[in-house]
Scaffold this motif. Sequence first.
Motif, PDB file in Angstrom:
ATOM      1  N   TYR A  37       0.663  -1.201  -0.094  1.00 53.83           N
ATOM      2  CA  TYR A  37      -0.089  -0.172  -0.097  1.00 53.83           C
ATOM      3  C   TYR A  37       0.939   1.361  -0.071  1.00 53.83           C
ATOM      4  CZ  TYR A  37      -4.002  -2.597   1.258  1.00 53.83           C
ATOM      5  OH  TYR A  37      -5.279  -3.500   1.414  1.00 53.83           O
ATOM      6  N   ARG A  38       0.425   2.253  -0.006  1.00 54.73           N
ATOM      7  CA  ARG A  38       0.998   3.442  -0.261  1.00 54.73           C
ATOM      8  C   ARG A  38      -0.161   4.825   0.379  1.00 54.73           C
ATOM      9  NH1 ARG A  38       2.367   5.200  -6.611  1.00 54.73           N
ATOM     10  NH2 ARG A  38       0.088   5.777  -7.142  1.00 54.73           N
ATOM     11  N   GLN A  39       0.723   5.846   0.987  1.00 52.10           N
ATOM     12  CA  GLN A  39      -0.226   6.842   1.307  1.00 52.10           C
ATOM     13  C   GLN A  39       0.675   8.234   1.302  1.00 52.10           C
ATOM     14  OE1 GLN A  39      -1.668   6.662   5.636  1.00 52.10           O
ATOM     15  NE2 GLN A  39      -3.109   8.201   5.132  1.00 52.10           N
ATOM     16  N   ARG A  45      -4.797   5.973   2.458  1.00 49.73           N
ATOM     17  CA  ARG A  45      -3.931   4.907   1.860  1.00 49.73           C
ATOM     18  C   ARG A  45      -4.428   4.105   1.148  1.00 49.73           C
ATOM     19  NH1 ARG A  45      -1.287   1.256   6.673  1.00 49.73           N
ATOM     20  NH2 ARG A  45      -0.766   3.681   7.316  1.00 49.73           N
ATOM     21  N   TYR A  95       3.856   0.930   2.433  1.00 44.60           N
ATOM     22  CA  TYR A  95       3.669  -0.073   3.566  1.00 44.60           C
ATOM     23  C   TYR A  95       3.296  -1.407   2.992  1.00 44.60           C
ATOM     24  CZ  TYR A  95       2.630   4.048   6.351  1.00 44.60           C
ATOM     25  OH  TYR A  95       2.587   5.350   7.013  1.00 44.60           O
ATOM     26  N   TRP A 106       0.796  -4.565   9.484  1.00 46.11           N
ATOM     27  CA  TRP A 106       1.370  -3.614   8.662  1.00 46.11           C
ATOM     28  C   TRP A 106       2.865  -3.237   9.077  1.00 46.11           C
ATOM     29  CZ3 TRP A 106      -1.519  -1.268   4.878  1.00 46.11           C
ATOM     30  CH2 TRP A 106      -2.982  -1.415   4.971  1.00 46.11           C
TER      31      TRP A 106
END
Length: 116
Positions: A37-39, A45, A95, A106
């Motif tokens: 994932y990315r934020q 996210r 993540y 996570w």
Amino acid sequence: QVQLVESGGGLVQPGGSLRLSCAASGFTFSNYAMRWYRQAPSKERELVAYISSTGGSTNYADSVKGRFTISRDNAKNTVYLQMNSLKPEDTAVYYCYGRPFSTDYWGQGTQVTVSS
């Protein structure tokens, strides 16, 4: 205890490449699908990539298809995200995620910054 530890982030110029790694421990890694994932700042996210437990199935967000590749080495308990042709909009904290024992886990995240 379950641990997911990311590495490989950094500062890269547009068009450059990075490879992220996520080292897993505390569970039978080869039994579980994994995700990246990315934020980005001020954004929710988002799921970037998915890989099945064997690595035989992968899926990607439309925004990264053709540029990012997820892979895994079950002998090393590690999942990777190869990121090519990076764009400024790829800037985010990335993540690693897994769900062994029906529980969300996570990593701590690794910062990727794409800027000239």
